[in-house]
Motif scaffolding. Sequence first.
Motif, PDB file in Angstrom:
ATOM      1  N   GLU A  10      38.199  26.315  48.835  1.00 40.42           N
ATOM      2  CA  GLU A  10      38.195  26.987  47.526  1.00 40.42           C
ATOM      3  C   GLU A  10      39.379  26.585  46.647  1.00 40.42           C
ATOM      4  N   SER A  11      40.412  25.997  47.249  1.00 31.78           N
ATOM      5  CA  SER A  11      41.509  25.466  46.418  1.00 31.78           C
ATOM      6  C   SER A  11      41.041  24.243  45.623  1.00 31.78           C
ATOM      7  N   GLU A  12      39.893  23.683  46.007  1.00 31.03           N
ATOM      8  CA  GLU A  12      39.357  22.506  45.297  1.00 31.03           C
ATOM      9  C   GLU A  12      38.358  22.861  44.195  1.00 31.03           C
ATOM     10  N   GLU A  68      41.587  33.868  36.285  1.00 30.21           N
ATOM     11  CA  GLU A  68      40.750  35.042  36.586  1.00 30.21           C
ATOM     12  C   GLU A  68      39.302  34.633  36.842  1.00 30.21           C
ATOM     13  N   VAL A  69      38.867  33.566  36.171  1.00 29.01           N
ATOM     14  CA  VAL A  69      37.506  33.059  36.382  1.00 29.01           C
ATOM     15  C   VAL A  69      37.416  32.329  37.717  1.00 29.01           C
ATOM     16  N   ARG A  70      38.446  31.534  38.025  1.00 32.31           N
ATOM     17  CA  ARG A  70      38.432  30.817  39.311  1.00 32.31           C
ATOM     18  C   ARG A  70      38.480  31.810  40.480  1.00 32.31           C
ATOM     19  N   GLU A  71      39.159  32.946  40.286  1.00 27.33           N
ATOM     20  CA  GLU A  71      39.174  33.970  41.341  1.00 27.33           C
ATOM     21  C   GLU A  71      37.762  34.447  41.662  1.00 27.33           C
ATOM     22  N   TRP A  76      31.706  32.360  45.756  1.00 24.96           N
ATOM     23  CA  TRP A  76      30.675  31.454  46.272  1.00 24.96           C
ATOM     24  C   TRP A  76      30.968  29.967  46.058  1.00 24.96           C
ATOM     25  N   ARG A  77      31.954  29.639  45.220  1.00 19.16           N
ATOM     26  CA  ARG A  77      32.251  28.243  44.962  1.00 19.16           C
ATOM     27  C   ARG A  77      33.410  27.767  45.827  1.00 19.16           C
ATOM     28  N   PRO A  78      33.580  26.473  46.054  1.00 10.37           N
ATOM     29  CA  PRO A  78      32.645  25.396  45.720  1.00 10.37           C
ATOM     30  C   PRO A  78      31.331  25.572  46.471  1.00 10.37           C
TER      31      PRO A  78
END
Lengths: 450, 450
Positions: A10-12, A68-71, A76-78
């Motif tokens: 998820e860091s990617e 906040e969106v990446r959180e 479920w992403r990537p």
Amino acid sequence: MSVTKILLDESEIPTHWYNVVADMPNPPAPYLGPDGKPVPPEAMAAIFPMPLLEQEMSSERWIKIPDEVREVYRLWRPSPLFRAHRLEAMLGTPAKIYYKYEGVSPAGSHKPNTAIPQAYYNKICGIKRLSTETGAGQWGCSLALAGSMFGLEVRVYMVKISYQQKPYRRSMMQTWGAEVLASPTNLTNAGRQILAQDPDNPGSLGIAISEAVEEAASRADTNYALGSVLNHVLLHQTVIGLETKKQLEKVGDYPDVIFAPCGGGSNVGGMMFPFVADKAAGKNIRLVPVEPTSCPTLTRGHYAYDYGDSVGLTPLMLMYTLGHDFMPPGIHAGGLRYHGDSALVSQLCKEGVLEALAVPQVATFKAGVLFAKAEGIVPAPESCHAACAAIDEALRCKATGESKTILFTLSGHGHFDMGAYDRYLSGELEDYDYPDEAIRAALDHLPKVG
Amino acid sequence: MSVTKILLDESEIPTHWYNVVADMPNPPAPYLGPDGKPVPPEAMAAIFPMPLLEQEMSSERWIKIPDEVREVYRLWRPSPLFRAHRLEAMLGTPAKIYYKYEGVSPAGSHKPNTAIPQAYYNKICGIKRLSTETGAGQWGCSLALAGSMFGLEVRVYMVKISYQQKPYRRSMMQTWGAEVLASPTNLTNAGRQILAQDPDNPGSLGIAISEAVEEAASRADTNYALGSVLNHVLLHQTVIGLETKKQLEKVGDYPDVIFAPCGGGSNVGGMMFPFVADKAAGKNIRLVPVEPTSCPTLTRGHYAYDYGDSVGLTPLMLMYTLGHDFMPPGIHAGGLRYHGDSALVSQLCKEGVLEALAVPQVATFKAGVLFAKAEGIVPAPESCHAACAAIDEALRCKATGESKTILFTLSGHGHFDMGAYDRYLSGELEDYDYPDEAIRAALDHLPKVG
């Protein structure tokens, strides 16, 4: 056997969305008013927050994704990229097939990729409520989910006939806390006018859009959210293609051809735009939006200025269109029943960067069943269009002996579409086609500009 | 914020299943015939392949997972372990909450973990067809999927009332190529007898089991497959707990308490058995199966020899039971409506290794909706039982200030259960409870042994 699921940590998750405008052969045609003059962003500020309007008009190549969106994306992403070993073996093709699976989102499709940032930007601009429309409920679910993540009230105008016949996506929206109304309602002028003429009106997407936009325009605390077509929507979806590029790099591969289902264009933009720059730089790659023959916008429509909605509320957009009053038949890939297409996707088709393909309904379900038997996942009817094109390409490779690398977007699961599979399996589904005259007649319905 | 999804690479899929028999305080009680004598494995060889019967009776601690099974597991395993950051924040608890999500399988639950190896072992033993029963369709879907993966024909006897009222899981089984029949049918003696007495019989799980077993027993090319209760089924499910241990190690954590929904016991065995050895070695960990108050097998049942099915076809098993003719009310967690429980789970409860808990239906849906709003995923009604217990524990921690580590199994998604959410949201759901006399009366129905 090489890897089946190519995962990223998820860091990617991408840190920036990619804006294809920076790499298009020509700048995008402006949105116009009925007077033929470009529409300034402020004209739409009554229903959209400024950060989204700025994105709509931006030509910056990279736009930062808020933390906040990446959180929330991390839920479920990537999303996984699969190598379809079992499908390849079943087809006996020398081609390599990859599919990017967006059905892992809680709403079951790629739509939350844009619902989440749309809710976020509205939230930070002080908006308390969002209104939107939904047909079968895919987009309504995504916005309901996004509303629950950022504490925004969501009201969904759901086409009445779907509200009655497909209650399960309605229940899902309500589970996430959204208010769902059967449209037409008596809460808006648009709805009341329709009901006055026809109290039993079953509703339509056009009517539901009118109701949702009217509500947003008339309340200061409320904005409107759209699930496809617009530039900022396609921008948010580019996380799909950006992740896919990284995933293919991990296995040292690169696609010869990419297929994605095409309705309003958000799947196509999401997967293909990040590959457009490579193509501009000389990469030999085919980028193929796949639409239904029953709604052949890109393959048989006109390239002209038209309204984005069926009643003429939106600015005029230069796009491929079948005429804004075109009523496609009731195919099961509801997400692909759109008279027009994203202006960016249309322009890239016009310029030859994308090359559209149309496939008939029955063939798409045949492909969906084959795919399910090989790979397990039962695809959404929209996704079956891309699977169908990918399988056809793999079979051509089998005939020619080419070992191409084929990539497609499996944009969602079919868990809420089993009635459609039922009809296919019992032989009740049919194909639709249009005589050329019907397509030409749409020209008469295009709005006059200026 | 620390990681949200703890992922494993597919090379980290366990290489062996874990057999809890090796670490139980006492050896498992034998299965008995009506004469009170132990039933040898060969007695069941007409309907199960020998490798599965060997696993059923094995006391080896580790049993190798065949490569062919691990290949298919790779389509969705390892499943993600989530840290429920958003749920923790919503509850305001100092506890850490983790959930293992098994809904990522193509069938949407943990059931394919055993359907896949069952199909594999039958295949290598020369079996061409599998028969099974299904209620709402969760297990039937998993076996249909497994059949498509190994080229086995699958016939599913689906309880007629579910066949008629819940067509979507039927369509899903058919999409994977299975034949689905509304039970009772006129293809078996069992079915014909029922229909002769009552042509409009709506079917029951007991009748469907009888039909499926009769077919398997009478055809040399056909075996039977069961989705829970038996030792080999729970064995296959231990991939859940084994992966979870690795995932928790990656973040340096270990649970104080684990919750899993409990019907026949396959979720409980799958998640908890790999932690039983730790507990035996002195680890301070609570292992809590969660069942419905409407079917309180472990919390209020008798520990006695009883039949595994409702008509008395199976060997007698020493287990907690409400009596094999107990008919639980029509709650929406259909997977938890079982009169008995796995013999291994029962014995570990009896010996105090596991400590069962019962929760009422309405509270489980309240927990499911809260969970969906926080984490996005809409849980299956069965999974809501574990979520409910985990949330209650987290709220206790809030009251006491303890920062316990809570783990639960989110065994499946609720995409085919939205009608149940609908009833909850509209206030139509109710709880059920039993007077003690009703529970005591079940004693009269327990079979005499020997």
